[in-house]
Design an enzyme around this catalytic site. Structure first.
Site, mmCIF file in Angstrom:
data_model
loop_
_atom_site.group_PDB
_atom_site.id
_atom_site.type_symbol
_atom_site.label_atom_id
_atom_site.label_comp_id
_atom_site.label_asym_id
_atom_site.label_seq_id
_atom_site.Cartn_x
_atom_site.Cartn_y
_atom_site.Cartn_z
ATOM 1 N N GLU A 104 -19.644 -39.256 -2.236
ATOM 2 C CA GLU A 104 -19.865 -40.452 -3.059
ATOM 3 C C GLU A 104 -20.307 -40.142 -4.481
ATOM 4 O OE1 GLU A 104 -22.649 -43.462 -2.402
ATOM 5 O OE2 GLU A 104 -21.033 -44.886 -2.796
ATOM 6 N N ASP A 128 -20.802 -36.402 6.982
ATOM 7 C CA ASP A 128 -21.427 -37.618 7.521
ATOM 8 C C ASP A 128 -20.404 -38.710 7.846
ATOM 9 O OD1 ASP A 128 -23.743 -36.274 6.980
ATOM 10 O OD2 ASP A 128 -24.567 -37.725 5.580
ATOM 11 N N ARG A 172 -27.344 -39.029 6.811
ATOM 12 C CA ARG A 172 -28.391 -39.575 5.935
ATOM 13 C C ARG A 172 -28.469 -41.095 6.042
ATOM 14 N NH1 ARG A 172 -31.356 -39.011 1.349
ATOM 15 N NH2 ARG A 172 -31.338 -36.776 1.609
ATOM 16 N N GLU A 222 -30.749 -37.890 11.367
ATOM 17 C CA GLU A 222 -31.884 -37.621 10.461
ATOM 18 C C GLU A 222 -32.329 -38.888 9.721
ATOM 19 O OE1 GLU A 222 -30.454 -34.845 7.480
ATOM 20 O OE2 GLU A 222 -28.881 -36.226 6.860
ATOM 21 N N HIS A 272 -28.336 -27.496 8.909
ATOM 22 C CA HIS A 272 -27.146 -27.023 8.190
ATOM 23 C C HIS A 272 -26.173 -26.234 9.051
ATOM 24 C CE1 HIS A 272 -29.772 -28.243 4.925
ATOM 25 N NE2 HIS A 272 -28.687 -28.352 4.194
HETATM 26 O O1 F6P Z 1 -24.423 -35.610 2.798
HETATM 27 C C1 F6P Z 1 -24.251 -34.594 3.702
HETATM 28 C C2 F6P Z 1 -25.571 -34.016 4.117
HETATM 29 O O2 F6P Z 1 -25.275 -32.994 5.019
HETATM 30 C C3 F6P Z 1 -26.566 -35.034 4.707
HETATM 31 O O3 F6P Z 1 -26.311 -35.322 6.040
HETATM 32 C C4 F6P Z 1 -27.878 -34.330 4.475
HETATM 33 O O4 F6P Z 1 -28.949 -35.255 4.381
HETATM 34 C C5 F6P Z 1 -27.659 -33.651 3.178
HETATM 35 O O5 F6P Z 1 -26.270 -33.435 3.037
HETATM 36 C C6 F6P Z 1 -28.395 -32.328 3.080
HETATM 37 O O6 F6P Z 1 -28.213 -31.826 1.803
HETATM 38 P P1 F6P Z 1 -28.708 -30.403 1.288
HETATM 39 O O7 F6P Z 1 -27.650 -29.414 1.656
HETATM 40 O O8 F6P Z 1 -28.838 -30.588 -0.179
HETATM 41 O O9 F6P Z 1 -30.002 -30.091 1.971
#
Ligand code: F6P
Length: 342
Positions: A104, A128, A172, A222, A272
């Site tokens: 987005e 997501d 998210r 989450e 991750h």
């Molecule tokens: O938007 C994808 C996502 O994996 C979300 O599910 C998660 O909150 C966010 O990215 C985590 O981001 P980062 O890699 O910056 O910790």
């Protein structure tokens, strides 16, 4: 014609397959020359480009991550940012347009740059699956497979100890990963951001499953909130976009479940791991097709649009269709799954 490709925002399995698809089709069918842009919009702003030939993309469909690197840079920030500066930078490198692969935030920036006169087209990306105007985004299927595999494992150890296992997945704002992996793994309750629940409701399903002799599996996104909780749980500060870094609601739920039900409970945060490693076959195919169609769109001069999946077809939609509202889990999809709870 010379085209730059970038990947921006959080990475996602399948990014390399899009790059490969676009470069292969673009070079062989349309004689387009490609350059890779390093680290998303950061590379556009800094003029950090490198030649991207057929040779550089060989064998890429099966690899995770992104050979281009990524960042959460806003192209309108900093002394070299903004449409006017970027336009000069692109002109200086004889770059005629950009393929931006992102979620987005990336597509919103692409839309703004396009409105400011820079030829950009988009390819949707998010594990997501929260983007509107595409039925699925690549990376999602891989994340669901990883989460399902992890939950299968949690269930065997849960069974041995007769414990309740809480599995926290990404998501998210939307609960697609939780919904699909939860159904696939046979979860006894699935908690998603779209449907706040009280801890008592969660525990009711846990106890029901336990009373039937099962080791309960709770799947939680989450971004899930307990009824009455104003915001998703976060104890890790803010990210580059000043959004709270999520993760940890599973660890909050587990001791509460144990306290209320008396069932020994453990939480696992997958984090991750869901974004790493090789894309699934489904994501390789989807990502490759999006790359092929992105090359067609460049050839047709279809700037200001993104390629997306509609049913089994790849179509083009204006950026505006993808932005604004999120692709949330509809209530009927949640209700389907809820029939399996307990
Ligand atoms: O938007 C994808 C996502 O994996 C979300 O599910 C998660 O909150 C966010 O990215 C985590 O981001 P980062 O890699 O910056 O910790």
């Amino acid at each position: 014609m010379k085209i730059g490709i970038l990947t921006s925002g959080g990475d996602c399995p399948g990014l390399n397959a899009v790059i490969r698809g676009a470069v292969l089709k673009g070079t062989t069918t349309y004689d387009i020359e490609f350059v890779g842009i390093r680290d998303g919009w950061r590379g556009v702003v800094d003029g950090d480009f490198f030649p991207l030939s057929r040779h550089e993309v060989k064998g890429l469909a099966k690899t995770g991550g992104t050979i281009l690197g990524t960042s959460r840079t806003n192209p309108y920030e900093g002394p070299r940012g903004g449409a006017e500066n970027i336009s000069k930078t692109l002109f200086g490198h004889r770059i005629d347009g950009i393929i931006a692969i992102g979620g987005e935030g990336t597509l919103a920036a692409a839309d703004r740059l396009h409105k400011d006169g820079i030829p950009v087209l988009g390819v949707p990306k998010t594990i997501d699956n929260d983007l509107r105007a595409t039925d699925y985004s690549f990376g999602f299927d891989t994340a669901v497979n990883i989460a399902t595999d992890a939950m299968d494992r949690l269930r065997t150890t849960g069974d041995s100890h007769q414990r309740c296992m809480v599995a926290e997945v990404m998501g998210r704002h939307v609960g697609w990963i939780a919904l699909h992996s939860g159904i696939a793994a046979g979860a006894h309750v699935i908690c998603i951001p779209e449907k706040p629940m009280s801890i008592e409701e969660v525990c009711q399903q846990v106890s029901k499953a336990h009373d039937r002799g099962r080791a309960p599996l709770v799947v939680v996104s989450e971004g899930f909130t307990l009824t009455g909780q104003a915001e998703a749980y976060s104890d890790k500060g803010l990210d580059a976009f000043n959004r709270p870094r999520l993760g940890g609601i599973g660890e909050v739920l587990a001791p509460e479940i144990e306290r209320i039900t008396g069932i020994e409970t453990r939480a696992t945060v997958l984090g991750h791991i869901q974004r790493g490693g090789s894309p699934s076959a489904f994501d390789r195919v989807l990502a490759t097709r999006l790359g092929l169609h992105a090359a067609d769109a460049v050839h047709d001069g279809a700037w200001g649009q993104m390629v997306s999946l509609k049913g089994t077809d790849i179509v083009r939609v204006p950026f505006a269709d993808a932005l604004g509202e999120l692709n949330t889990v509809p209530l009927y999809r949640y209700d389907e799954a809820a029939a399996l709870f307990g």
